[in-house]
Write an enzyme that holds these catalytic residues in place. Structure first.
Site, PDB file in Angstrom:
ATOM      1  N   ASP A 469       0.744  -1.197  -0.005  1.00  0.00           N
ATOM      2  CA  ASP A 469      -0.181  -0.024   0.004  1.00  0.00           C
ATOM      3  C   ASP A 469       0.847   1.124  -0.157  1.00  0.00           C
ATOM      4  OD1 ASP A 469      -2.729   1.155   0.213  1.00  0.00           O
ATOM      5  OD2 ASP A 469      -1.840   1.916   2.309  1.00  0.00           O
ATOM      6  N   GLU A 498       2.010  -0.262  -4.789  1.00  0.00           N
ATOM      7  CA  GLU A 498       0.883   0.749  -5.252  1.00  0.00           C
ATOM      8  C   GLU A 498       1.789   1.972  -5.411  1.00  0.00           C
ATOM      9  OE1 GLU A 498      -3.346   2.789  -3.703  1.00  0.00           O
ATOM     10  OE2 GLU A 498      -1.729   2.512  -2.382  1.00  0.00           O
TER      11      GLU A 498
END
Length: 753
Positions: A469, A498
């Site tokens: 993330d 990400e």
């Protein structure tokens, strides 16, 4: 008692700093070693206020000024991502009560004579200077480095032993810039034992932290460097004499770098037989060749938003068994689960990284799902939220209880004061959301905790990789070390970052991340249809091909944060065109967000949907409960995936744009020069006689042999599948199809052998 600052930034002291300070948006930072001074991060450090053209003033409370802490002045302009550090001076905060006004000039003679800098330190105080080891010699190091590479930062020497920071760049030894120009000269004098390994590192510049990664470790040797034209050159790729390196033990005693690149001396097979550092260079084939399927579990299984951490565990995960055959029928090779760890609300506010969220089930039920999917040749990737935690995370709870004196205070970016939530300190959080305290990745304890978590789920539970993330908000050097730790747990693991902003090449490279999410292409896949503007999509394809050549990125039409594809499309007959562009046209690793394969609808909160993006995270109908229209769209996507699986040019080939207009586009996929595929789009509501008008010139330098005959293997028009056979040929680089193109259609042709 406050400490007052009066700092003059003049051309006499530093022309570069004066010019930068005069720019709109520039501020002057007091950046130093203590957490209150930003822990050597200018963005978190106190700022002074401009009182005249060249004078900056401000006051810091004594608790913030941290008596004895080292600091520098930095001109910061976030709008330009510009940092200009003092290169000649490193100051020390006055003792408590001994001096209340500091008048200095930026890098000028009126500043106190700088003591030998000990480098930036993430802790409150620099460590005591190490005693000279037996056999140590004094040696001057001088380095030549391009000004563009330094980019406003400064250079440190990072290596073995406490004097060089034990491979922690936050404790490395600072150099001084002794000559400016297109190629800068940096120098320092060190007293070390010959044989100590080290590297030069650029820190604090516009490009972030930059290690020498084209060469093995340097070796500290007795002899002159810096006199009579003898200089080291930054990252010159030269070899170095290898020496025996002892592997790290569980107590953290390390002689190998903890944040250095993978091409360091630990990776050299030494004469003494020291093991080589493992480096995963290639994206695993299972990841590259698969179609991915993203599931947001808390929404998929209908969990309530709030977790009070007291209710009994509910084994909702076990029901995913009903979806396994559905995924096989669709043609999925990887399931990407968004957060499954125990959290306060939406999953990204983790409270326990070793437990499955009680709203989903337990660790054993998740392990069973992993084995079930892998038994059907479907890999499993987990979402790792390692940038921040939730407020209920044990370390942050201890900070709330004990304040700045907590043993876990260094795990976060805490500052004196009171937060808007009434906490006994202020702290950094993800994008200002105070329920998401940001972790301090320079803390050895934080790094060890995260690495242990990553290895546990890979080795003990058996997952195949991590989706990381907001990976772009953590330094690449952290991910480099993370990579090595994961590789030790599983050889064929995959790390997917990400990535939203900036240059993906900083993160997707050997020894760091295998791949990243391609946000820079995603929007054009659907907006080019809504706006009748294939030029947008072509530009995005060609830009990514130019910038990210050699990378295989994760491509997607939707995810858990954005309005769903079917809700975004103005013309619903464009559904198959958008899916074909993703699955067959643009290359990369395509990823379907659950429900998008049959046209599930929903708007994100900022576009009118319910709060917490609940509309795009709803419970899907069971596989055997799809209505007729949804099942028809599912069958269309499953057919596109079966076509992709049947031809190497569509699953592994490079992508070339042969030509386009606003509403027509021709893509050519080529695999190893032997097989060609043409993917031809017509998003217009009318048929066309020709694929491309006569005035459109072929765009690609690819020359497809014109003797080839192409057979149509797939076609959708106005949402209907066309079964009639058809052929195409090429003339002057343009496809020729006798029947022209149907309205709202996509056709796929494969070269005949």
């Amino acid at each position: 008692m406050p400490v007052h600052f009066r700092v003059r930034v003049s051309r006499e002291g530093s022309p570069e700093a004066a010019a930068a300070a005069a720019e709109k948006g520039a501020v002057l930072c007091v950046c130093g070693a203590s957490p209150a001074l930003g822990a050597w991060d200018p963005k978190r450090s106190p700022k002074l206020t401009r009182s005249s053209d060249s004078l900056w003033e401000g006051a810091l409370e004594e608790s913030v000024a941290a008596p004895g802490a080292e600091y520098k002045y930095v001109v910061l302009n976030l709008s330009k991502n510009q940092y200009v550090w003092e290169s000649k001076c490193q100051h020390v905060m006055p003792a408590a009560g001994t001096q209340v006004v500091i008048e200095q000039g930026f890098d000028s003679a009126d500043a106190p004579t700088p003591r030998e800098p000990a480098g930036p330190y993430p802790q409150d105080r620099p460590p005591a200077a190490p005693k000279e080891a037996r056999g140590a010699v004094k040696q001057k190091l001088a380095l030549k480095v391009d000004k563009q590479a330094v980019a406003g930062g400064h250079v440190v020497v990072c290596g073995e032993g406490p004097a060089l920071g034990d491979w922690n760049v936050g404790r490395a030894f600072s150099m001084r810039k002794v000559q400016d120009g297109p190629q800068e000269t940096w120098a320092v004098e060190l007293t070390l034992v010959p044989g100590v390994q080290f590297k030069y590192v650029i820190v604090g510049g516009r490009q972030g932290t930059k290690w020498e990664d084209q060469r093995p470790n340097r070796i500290f040797e007795e002899g002159s460097v810096g006199s009579e034209g003898a200089f080291h050159i930054f990252d010159d790729g030269a070899s170095a004499v290898a020496k025996k390196v002892q592997p790290a033990n569980r107590q953290g005693q390390k002689t190998t770098p903890t944040a250095a690149p993978s091409q360091v001396a630990a990776a050299i097979q030494t004469a003494a037989g020291a093991p080589a550092e493992q480096t995963s260079v290639e994206l695993p084939d299972w990841a590259r060749s698969s179609v991915w399927y993203q599931v947001y579990p808390l929404g998929f299984f209908g969990c309530k938003l709030d977790n009070n951490h007291t209710e009994e565990t509910t084994a909702r995960l076990a029901t995913f068994e009903h979806w396994c055959d559905y995924l096989v029928e669709l043609g999925i090779g990887v399931v990407l689960f968004n957060p499954v760890f125990e959290s306060d609300t939406h999953g990204y506010d983790t409270t326990d990284y070793y437990q499955i969220d009680r709203r989903l089930g337990g660790v054993d039920s998740f392990r069973a799902i992993v084995k079930m999917l892998q038994g059907r040749n479907i890999r499993v990737v987990l979402d790792g939220v390692f940038n921040h935690t939730g407020r209920s995370f044990f370390a942050f709870q201890d900070c709330l209880k004990n304040g700045l004196s907590s043993q876990y205070a260094s795990w976060f970016y805490l500052r004196p004061g009171q937060s808007s939530m009434g906490d006994p300190f202020q702290y950094d959080s993800w994008e200002g959301h105070l329920n998401l305290p940001k972790l301090n990745h320079s803390s050895p304890e934080v790094r060890r905790y995260i690495f242990d978590v990553a290895r546990y789920w890979l080795s003990e539970i058996g997952i195949d990789g991590w989706r990381l993330d907001v990976a772009h908000e953590i330094a690449p050097e952290f991910w480099r070390e993370f990579h090595q730790e994961c590789l030790a747990a599983r050889k064929d693991m995959c790390l997917l970052g990400e990535l939203m902003h900036g240059d993906y090449r900083m993160y997707v490279k050997p020894g760091v991340l295998h791949s990243g999410t391609n946000y820079q292409l995603s929007k054009a896949l659907w907006s080019s249809l809504n706006d009748a503007n294939y030029f947008e999509l072509v530009h995005s394809i060609e830009r990514c091909a130019s910038m990210y050549q050699g990378m295989t990125l994760l491509e997607f039409l939707g995810n858990h944060d954005v309005t769903r594809l079917f809700s975004k499309l103005k013309v619903k007959q464009h559904f198959e065109l958008a899916q074909a562009a993703l699955l067959l046209g643009i290359g990369g690793m395509p990823c379907l967000y659950y429900g998008d394969e049959y046209g599930m609808e929903g708007h994100c909160t900022k576009e009118g949907g319910a709060g917490n993006d609940a509309d795009v995270r709803r419970v899907p109908p069971k596989p055997d409960a799809l209505d007729a229209a949804s099942r028809k769209r599912f069958d269309a996507v499953a057919h596109l995936l079966s076509v992709r699986c049947g031809y190497a040019s569509l699953s592994k080939g490079t992508t070339h744009v042969l030509g386009n207009t606003n509403e027509q586009m021709v893509l050519c996929r080529q695999h190893e020069g032997s097989e060609y595929a043409l993917v031809i789009f017509n998003s217009a509501s009318r048929a066309t006689d020709s694929v491309l008008p006569g005035h459109v010139q072929p765009k690609s330098s690819l020359r497809v042999p014109e003797h080839l005959v192409f057979e149509r293997v797939c076609c959708f028009a106005d949402g209907e599948r066309m079964l009639a056979p058809m052929q195409a040929t090429l003339k002057s680089g343009k496809p020729i199809i006798a029947e022209g193109l149907r309205p709202n259609s996509v056709s796929v042709f494969i070269s005949k052998t």
